[in-house]
Design a protein around this motif. Structure first.
Motif, PDB file in Angstrom:
ATOM      1  N   THR A 142      45.806  33.818 -32.258  1.00 35.42           N
ATOM      2  CA  THR A 142      46.941  34.129 -33.135  1.00 35.42           C
ATOM      3  C   THR A 142      48.211  34.283 -32.301  1.00 35.42           C
ATOM      4  O   THR A 142      49.287  33.813 -32.679  1.00 35.42           O
ATOM      5  N   TYR A 143      48.073  34.926 -31.152  1.00 35.08           N
ATOM      6  CA  TYR A 143      49.203  35.121 -30.231  1.00 35.08           C
ATOM      7  C   TYR A 143      49.712  33.776 -29.719  1.00 35.08           C
ATOM      8  O   TYR A 143      50.927  33.512 -29.717  1.00 35.08           O
ATOM      9  N   LEU A 144      48.794  32.917 -29.298  1.00 38.24           N
ATOM     10  CA  LEU A 144      49.200  31.594 -28.818  1.00 38.24           C
ATOM     11  C   LEU A 144      49.833  30.780 -29.949  1.00 38.24           C
ATOM     12  O   LEU A 144      50.815  30.063 -29.734  1.00 38.24           O
ATOM     13  N   SER A 145      49.272  30.903 -31.136  1.00 36.44           N
ATOM     14  CA  SER A 145      49.833  30.196 -32.285  1.00 36.44           C
ATOM     15  C   SER A 145      51.256  30.656 -32.568  1.00 36.44           C
ATOM     16  O   SER A 145      52.158  29.850 -32.796  1.00 36.44           O
ATOM     17  N   LYS A 146      51.460  31.970 -32.521  1.00 33.36           N
ATOM     18  CA  LYS A 146      52.797  32.530 -32.746  1.00 33.36           C
ATOM     19  C   LYS A 146      53.787  31.993 -31.724  1.00 33.36           C
ATOM     20  O   LYS A 146      54.938  31.665 -32.054  1.00 33.36           O
ATOM     21  N   HIS A 147      53.347  31.882 -30.473  1.00 38.14           N
ATOM     22  CA  HIS A 147      54.243  31.446 -29.406  1.00 38.14           C
ATOM     23  C   HIS A 147      54.218  29.929 -29.187  1.00 38.14           C
ATOM     24  O   HIS A 147      54.790  29.442 -28.206  1.00 38.14           O
ATOM     25  N   SER A 148      53.583  29.217 -30.125  1.00 45.09           N
ATOM     26  CA  SER A 148      53.674  27.757 -30.084  1.00 45.09           C
ATOM     27  C   SER A 148      55.033  27.296 -30.600  1.00 45.09           C
ATOM     28  O   SER A 148      55.412  26.133 -30.415  1.00 45.09           O
ATOM     29  N   ASP A 149      55.738  28.228 -31.278  1.00 45.94           N
ATOM     30  CA  ASP A 149      57.060  27.927 -31.849  1.00 45.94           C
ATOM     31  C   ASP A 149      56.999  26.780 -32.861  1.00 45.94           C
ATOM     32  O   ASP A 149      57.931  25.987 -32.969  1.00 45.94           O
ATOM     33  N   ASN A 150      55.884  26.710 -33.565  1.00 47.77           N
ATOM     34  CA  ASN A 150      55.728  25.714 -34.628  1.00 47.77           C
ATOM     35  C   ASN A 150      55.250  26.473 -35.865  1.00 47.77           C
ATOM     36  O   ASN A 150      54.071  26.817 -35.956  1.00 47.77           O
ATOM     37  N   PHE A 151      56.156  26.747 -36.787  1.00 48.61           N
ATOM     38  CA  PHE A 151      55.829  27.636 -37.904  1.00 48.61           C
ATOM     39  C   PHE A 151      54.765  27.050 -38.830  1.00 48.61           C
ATOM     40  O   PHE A 151      53.957  27.787 -39.408  1.00 48.61           O
ATOM     41  N   LEU A 152      54.709  25.723 -38.949  1.00 50.70           N
ATOM     42  CA  LEU A 152      53.685  25.124 -39.803  1.00 50.70           C
ATOM     43  C   LEU A 152      52.292  25.312 -39.195  1.00 50.70           C
ATOM     44  O   LEU A 152      51.340  25.662 -39.892  1.00 50.70           O
ATOM     45  N   GLN A 153      52.209  25.085 -37.897  1.00 50.67           N
ATOM     46  CA  GLN A 153      50.935  25.264 -37.220  1.00 50.67           C
ATOM     47  C   GLN A 153      50.504  26.727 -37.270  1.00 50.67           C
ATOM     48  O   GLN A 153      49.330  27.040 -37.521  1.00 50.67           O
ATOM     49  N   HIS A 154      51.437  27.647 -37.043  1.00 50.33           N
ATOM     50  CA  HIS A 154      51.113  29.059 -37.064  1.00 50.33           C
ATOM     51  C   HIS A 154      50.637  29.492 -38.449  1.00 50.33           C
ATOM     52  O   HIS A 154      49.667  30.244 -38.576  1.00 50.33           O
ATOM     53  N   SER A 155      51.294  29.012 -39.497  1.00 50.21           N
ATOM     54  CA  SER A 155      50.900  29.367 -40.861  1.00 50.21           C
ATOM     55  C   SER A 155      49.496  28.867 -41.159  1.00 50.21           C
ATOM     56  O   SER A 155      48.687  29.568 -41.781  1.00 50.21           O
ATOM     57  N   LEU A 156      49.178  27.658 -40.721  1.00 42.58           N
ATOM     58  CA  LEU A 156      47.859  27.077 -40.957  1.00 42.58           C
ATOM     59  C   LEU A 156      46.766  27.897 -40.286  1.00 42.58           C
ATOM     60  O   LEU A 156      45.755  28.252 -40.914  1.00 42.58           O
ATOM     61  N   LEU A 157      46.954  28.226 -39.010  1.00 41.90           N
ATOM     62  CA  LEU A 157      45.926  28.959 -38.274  1.00 41.90           C
ATOM     63  C   LEU A 157      45.836  30.403 -38.750  1.00 41.90           C
ATOM     64  O   LEU A 157      44.741  30.974 -38.832  1.00 41.90           O
TER      65      LEU A 157
END
Length: 211
Positions: A142-157
Motif C-alpha cells: 500500500t505504501y509503495l502504491s501510494k508513492h507510485s504517484d499514479n492515482f489510478l493504480q493506487h485506487s485499484l490496489l
C-alpha cells in the motif's frame, strides 16, 4: 454479531459506505466473519446504526472484490478461498505489486526508501508470525502504491487490498514459501534503496511466487 466499537460514523452517505466496507472487510480478514457465514443487510445496518443504503453499497463493493457473495432479497454470504481464488490472487498481487514497486523505486525520496526498507525488515523479522507478517506485507505494498504517484493504480490496489490479504494467507502460512521468499525480500529491499525499478519489479513478483 460484529464488534462495532471501532466504526467511525460520518455525516455523509459516501463516508458511511466506506466505513462499512472497511469494517466488514476487516472482520472477514480477521476471521470474525467466517466463510459461509451469512450477513443480512437489515441486521448489519441495525448493529452499525446506519441506514440500509450504505450497507448495501458496501456489500456490493465487497462482492466485486470477492469477499462476499450476494443473494438478492435473501442474504449475503462470506466467500471461501478456493484453489482458483488463491491462484488468481497470487497472479494479480504479483504483477500489481511488481508494477507499483517499479514505479515507486524511481519516484520515492531517500526517506521514503528507508521507510520501505524498514517495513521489509519487519516482514522478515515476523516471518514466523503469520498474522503480523501478512499485515505488514499489505502495508508495504500500500505504501509503495501510494508513492507510485499514479492515482489510478493506487485506487485499484487499495480497493483490492482486503481481498488480497485474506486470499494470500495460505501463501504466508506455507513454510516452504516463507523460506524461499527471504532472498526475494532482500533483493526488493536492495532494489528500492538503490532506486532500481527493474530489479524492484522482479523482486516484488518473486515474493508472490512469480518469476
Amino acid at each position: 454479531m460484529l464488534n462495532t466499537g471501532s466504526l467511525r460514523i460520518g455525516g455523509k452517505k459516501q463516508l458511511l459506505a466506506e466505513d462499512v466496507f472497511r469494517h466488514v472487510g476487516e472482520a472477514i480478514l480477521s476471521g470474525q466473519l467466517k466463510p459461509h457465514e451469512r450477513i443480512r443487510d437489515i441486521e448489519l445496518a441495525r448493529e452499525l446504526h446506519v441506514s440500509r443504503m450504505p450497507v448495501r453499497e458496501a456489500l456490493q463493493r465487497l462482492e466485486r472484490i470477492g469477499l462476499v457473495r450476494m443473494y438478492p432479497s435473501r442474504y449475503t454470504e462470506v466467500s471461501e478461498v478456493t484453489d482458483a481464488t488463491f491462484e488468481a490472487s497470487c497472479e494479480f498481487a504479483g504483477f500489481q505489486s511488481g508494477f507499483v514497486a517499479h514505479l515507486a523505486a524511481g519516484r520515492m525520496d531517500d526517506e521514503q526508501r528507508a521507510e520501505a526498507a524498514s517495513m521489509i525488515d519487519r516482514i522478515v523479522a515476523a516471518t514466523d508470525d503469520q498474522t503480523t507478517s501478512s499485515l505488514i506485507r499489505r502495508d508495504l505494498f500500500t505504501y509503495l502504491s501510494k508513492h507510485s504517484d499514479n492515482f489510478l493504480q493506487h485506487s485499484l490496489l487499495d480497493e483490492a487490498s482486503l481481498a488480497l490479504t485474506r486470499n494470500l494467507q495460505r501463501l504466508v502460512r506455507d513454510p516452504a514459501h516463507r523460506e524461499a521468499s527471504l532472498p526475494a525480500w532482500g533483493a526488493l529491499r536492495k532494489a528500492l534503496l538503490a532506486g532500481d525499478s527493474s530489479a524492484a519489479e522482479r523482486a516484488a513478483r518473486a515474493v508472490h511466487g512469480l518469476v
